[in-house]
Design a protein around this motif. Structure first.
Motif, mmCIF file in Angstrom:
data_model
loop_
_atom_site.group_PDB
_atom_site.id
_atom_site.type_symbol
_atom_site.label_atom_id
_atom_site.label_comp_id
_atom_site.label_asym_id
_atom_site.label_seq_id
_atom_site.Cartn_x
_atom_site.Cartn_y
_atom_site.Cartn_z
ATOM 1 N N VAL A 65 -5.396 -2.140 -12.488
ATOM 2 C CA VAL A 65 -4.506 -1.305 -11.945
ATOM 3 C C VAL A 65 -4.184 -1.694 -10.578
ATOM 4 N N VAL A 66 -5.281 -2.113 -9.677
ATOM 5 C CA VAL A 66 -4.876 -2.676 -8.331
ATOM 6 C C VAL A 66 -3.693 -3.728 -8.342
ATOM 7 N N LEU A 67 -3.833 -4.765 -9.220
ATOM 8 C CA LEU A 67 -2.950 -5.777 -9.270
ATOM 9 C C LEU A 67 -1.560 -5.359 -9.631
ATOM 10 N N LEU A 68 -1.350 -4.303 -10.582
ATOM 11 C CA LEU A 68 -0.264 -3.647 -10.862
ATOM 12 C C LEU A 68 0.477 -2.998 -9.720
ATOM 13 N N LEU A 69 -0.238 -2.308 -9.203
ATOM 14 C CA LEU A 69 0.194 -1.365 -7.796
ATOM 15 C C LEU A 69 0.698 -2.457 -6.993
ATOM 16 N N GLU A 70 -0.046 -3.681 -6.739
ATOM 17 C CA GLU A 70 0.349 -4.670 -5.692
ATOM 18 C C GLU A 70 1.522 -5.327 -6.062
ATOM 19 N N VAL B 245 8.978 -2.062 12.446
ATOM 20 C CA VAL B 245 8.337 -0.871 11.608
ATOM 21 C C VAL B 245 7.219 -1.423 10.621
ATOM 22 N N ASP B 246 7.844 -2.202 9.512
ATOM 23 C CA ASP B 246 7.168 -2.800 8.659
ATOM 24 C C ASP B 246 5.968 -3.515 9.020
ATOM 25 N N ILE B 247 6.155 -4.403 10.172
ATOM 26 C CA ILE B 247 4.948 -5.130 10.962
ATOM 27 C C ILE B 247 3.778 -4.072 11.239
ATOM 28 N N ILE B 248 4.223 -2.991 11.893
ATOM 29 C CA ILE B 248 3.655 -1.877 12.358
ATOM 30 C C ILE B 248 2.686 -1.106 11.305
ATOM 31 N N PHE B 249 3.404 -0.782 10.235
ATOM 32 C CA PHE B 249 2.723 -0.164 9.216
ATOM 33 C C PHE B 249 1.827 -1.254 8.298
ATOM 34 N N GLY B 250 2.357 -2.339 8.207
ATOM 35 C CA GLY B 250 1.131 -3.342 7.514
ATOM 36 C C GLY B 250 -0.142 -3.465 8.326
ATOM 37 N N LEU B 251 0.001 -3.551 9.537
ATOM 38 C CA LEU B 251 -1.170 -3.490 10.398
ATOM 39 C C LEU B 251 -2.016 -2.170 10.033
ATOM 40 N N LEU B 252 -1.228 -0.933 10.388
ATOM 41 C CA LEU B 252 -1.924 0.354 10.027
ATOM 42 C C LEU B 252 -2.441 0.306 8.654
ATOM 43 N N GLY B 253 -1.861 -0.184 7.724
ATOM 44 C CA GLY B 253 -2.116 -0.436 6.244
ATOM 45 C C GLY B 253 -3.451 -1.104 6.101
ATOM 46 N N SER B 254 -3.524 -2.114 6.767
ATOM 47 C CA SER B 254 -4.778 -2.785 6.521
ATOM 48 C C SER B 254 -6.034 -2.005 7.179
ATOM 49 N N ILE B 255 -5.873 -1.425 8.225
ATOM 50 C CA ILE B 255 -7.007 -0.569 8.451
ATOM 51 C C ILE B 255 -7.458 0.667 7.790
ATOM 52 N N LEU B 256 -6.351 1.171 7.075
ATOM 53 C CA LEU B 256 -6.285 2.283 5.825
ATOM 54 C C LEU B 256 -7.259 1.653 4.848
ATOM 55 N N VAL B 257 -7.082 0.361 4.222
ATOM 56 C CA VAL B 257 -7.408 -0.154 3.431
ATOM 57 C C VAL B 257 -9.116 -0.508 3.540
ATOM 58 N N ASP B 258 -9.512 -0.889 4.616
ATOM 59 C CA ASP B 258 -10.776 -0.663 5.148
ATOM 60 C C ASP B 258 -11.583 0.598 4.902
ATOM 61 N N ILE B 259 -10.687 1.596 5.366
ATOM 62 C CA ILE B 259 -11.329 2.999 5.313
ATOM 63 C C ILE B 259 -11.220 3.795 4.004
ATOM 64 N N MET B 260 -10.174 3.680 3.213
ATOM 65 C CA MET B 260 -9.729 4.358 2.042
ATOM 66 C C MET B 260 -10.184 3.413 0.816
ATOM 67 N N GLY B 261 -9.779 2.142 0.988
ATOM 68 C CA GLY B 261 -10.103 1.335 -0.321
ATOM 69 C C GLY B 261 -8.404 0.930 -0.684
ATOM 70 N N ARG C 298 -6.865 0.762 -3.869
ATOM 71 C CA ARG C 298 -6.353 1.530 -4.771
ATOM 72 C C ARG C 298 -5.794 2.572 -4.002
ATOM 73 N N LYS C 299 -6.517 3.381 -3.411
ATOM 74 C CA LYS C 299 -5.892 4.433 -2.807
ATOM 75 C C LYS C 299 -4.694 4.312 -1.882
ATOM 76 N N VAL C 300 -4.827 3.193 -1.049
ATOM 77 C CA VAL C 300 -3.597 2.758 -0.137
ATOM 78 C C VAL C 300 -2.682 2.339 -0.834
ATOM 79 N N SER C 301 -2.717 1.482 -2.075
ATOM 80 C CA SER C 301 -1.785 1.128 -2.849
ATOM 81 C C SER C 301 -0.874 2.198 -3.475
ATOM 82 N N VAL C 302 -1.674 3.277 -4.117
ATOM 83 C CA VAL C 302 -1.041 4.244 -4.623
ATOM 84 C C VAL C 302 -0.289 5.354 -3.579
ATOM 85 N N LEU C 303 -0.745 5.483 -2.254
ATOM 86 C CA LEU C 303 -0.200 6.070 -1.273
ATOM 87 C C LEU C 303 1.311 5.371 -0.828
#
Length: 119
Positions: free
Chosen positions: A26-31, A70-86, A88-93
Motif C-alpha cells: 500500500v505504501v509503495l503504491l501510494l508513493e 513551495v514544493d521544497i517547503i512542503f517537502g521539508l514539512l512533509g518529512s517532519i509529518l512522516v516522523d510524527i504521523m507515519g 502511510r497517513k502522510v502519503s494518503v493525505l
C-alpha cells in the motif's frame, strides 16, 4: 561451505517483493502515485497554463518558480509529518490534497483556482 553471491537473482528479488506485508505494498503504491502526479504534471503544466489560462511566458515562469519553492517547503514539512504521523497517513493525505489540486487545475477556469491548485 559455499558463500552466497553479494547480489540476488531477478527471480529471488520478485519473490522477496511478493512476500512483503500488504501494508508495504500500500505504501509503495501510494508513493508511486504521488511521484507520478508530480513528475507527470511537470512535463505538461507550462504549456497547459499558458494555453488554457492565457498567461504569458514570464508570468508562467514566475508562477512555476514560486511553485518550486513551495514544493521544497512542503517537502521539508512533509518529512517532519512522516516522523510524527507515519508514512502511510502522510502519503494518503498528500495524494488526497494532490487530487483536489489537480481537479482544480483541470476544471477551474480562472486564475485564482489555478493559483490555489498549484500552491
Amino acid at each position: 561451505s559455499r558463500s552466497r553471491p553479494a547480489f540476488i537473482s531477478g527471480y529471488e528479488s520478485i519473490v522477496r517483493f511478493l512476500l512483503l506485508p500488504r501494508q508495504a505494498g500500500v505504501v509503495l503504491l501510494l508513493e508511486f502515485l504521488n511521484s507520478f502526479r508530480s513528475f507527470g504534471l511537470r512535463i505538461v503544466i507550462y504549456n497547459y497554463i499558458t494555453n488554457e489560462y492565457g498567461i504569458t511566458d514570464t508570468q508562467a515562469g514566475k508562477i512555476l518558480g514560486i511553485k518550486g519553492v513551495v514544493d521544497i517547503i512542503f517537502g521539508l514539512l512533509g518529512s517532519i509529518l512522516v516522523d510524527i504521523m507515519g508514512v502511510r497517513k502522510v502519503s494518503v493525505l498528500a495524494l488526497s490534497i494532490a487530487m483536489i489540486g489537480r481537479t482544480l487545475v483541470a476544471f477551474g477556469r480562472n486564475r485564482m483556482s489555478l493559483f490555489f491548485a498549484l500552491y
